[in-house]
Design a protein around this motif. Structure first.
Motif, short mmCIF file in Angstrom:
data_model
loop_
_atom_site.label_atom_id
_atom_site.label_comp_id
_atom_site.label_asym_id
_atom_site.label_seq_id
_atom_site.Cartn_x
_atom_site.Cartn_y
_atom_site.Cartn_z
N LYS A 6 0.84 -1.21 0.00
CA LYS A 6 0.00 0.00 0.00
C LYS A 6 0.87 1.25 0.00
O LYS A 6 0.59 2.22 -0.71
CB LYS A 6 -0.93 0.01 1.22
N HIS A 10 1.08 3.98 -2.97
CA HIS A 10 0.81 5.38 -2.64
C HIS A 10 1.93 6.27 -3.18
O HIS A 10 1.67 7.31 -3.79
CB HIS A 10 0.66 5.53 -1.13
N GLN A 13 1.85 6.52 -6.97
CA GLN A 13 0.79 7.42 -7.42
C GLN A 13 1.19 8.88 -7.18
O GLN A 13 0.98 9.73 -8.04
CB GLN A 13 -0.52 7.11 -6.69
N ILE A 107 4.08 10.54 4.16
CA ILE A 107 2.69 10.21 3.87
C ILE A 107 2.08 9.49 5.07
O ILE A 107 2.79 9.10 6.00
CB ILE A 107 2.55 9.31 2.61
N VAL A 109 -0.51 6.21 5.79
CA VAL A 109 -1.25 5.07 5.27
C VAL A 109 -1.85 4.34 6.46
O VAL A 109 -1.14 4.03 7.42
CB VAL A 109 -0.32 4.13 4.46
#
Length: 149
Positions: A6, A10, A13, A107, A109
């Motif tokens: 994941k 991420h 992207q 980030i 998650v």
């Protein structure tokens, strides 16, 4: 999909979005310079074209940087789990999750903060090749590798 997959998805992207934005900005500048060239003359025109060219060079440099980051991410197999820390490892040290890939923004998650760092960074360099239980110190902070994914 695993937690590490994941995170990898991420970051892929995020980098792809940045590539798209820079490409769009470069195309827009190119169009602006074409349109400006049709209807202008004189020193102001030359200055405007020069400024657009400088801005386009800056955007191209940023685009190259992001493409390099994407190339690093593309090399990583997010399903690989190694006993020692390698490119693509997700490491938990001092309760902090570190993703060894490229220097990218932090980030979140599943509500957990992830810091992506380059293996060439001081912290990344210390981590590479080590295993769970390894301790080290950087900038007066002691780190303990708790987990490797």
């Amino acid at each position: 999909m695993t937690f590490k997959q994941k995170i990898h998805t991420h970051y892929l992207q995020l980098v792809q979005d940045r590539i798209d934005v820079f490409k769009d900005m470069i195309v827009a500048l190119t169009e602006d310079s074409k349109n400006d060239a049709k209807g202008s003359a004189g020193d102001k025109h030359e200055t405007a074209l020069s400024m657009m060219h400088i801005e386009q060079e800056k955007l191209n440099a940023k685009l190259r940087e992001v493409l390099t980051q994407k190339a690093v991410l593309d090399k990583i197999d997010s399903t690989t789990i190694a006993k020692t820390i390698i490119l693509g490892s997700l490491v938990k040290a001092n309760g902090i999750y570190l993703y060894l890939s490229a220097a990218l923004p932090k980030i979140s998650v599943e509500g957990i903060n992830i810091i992506a760092l380059s293996p060439q960074s001081p912290l990344g360099n210390k981590l590479m090749g080590n295993t769970i239980g390894f301790t080290f110190e950087i900038n007066n902070t002691k780190y303990l590798i708790e987990e490797i994914q």
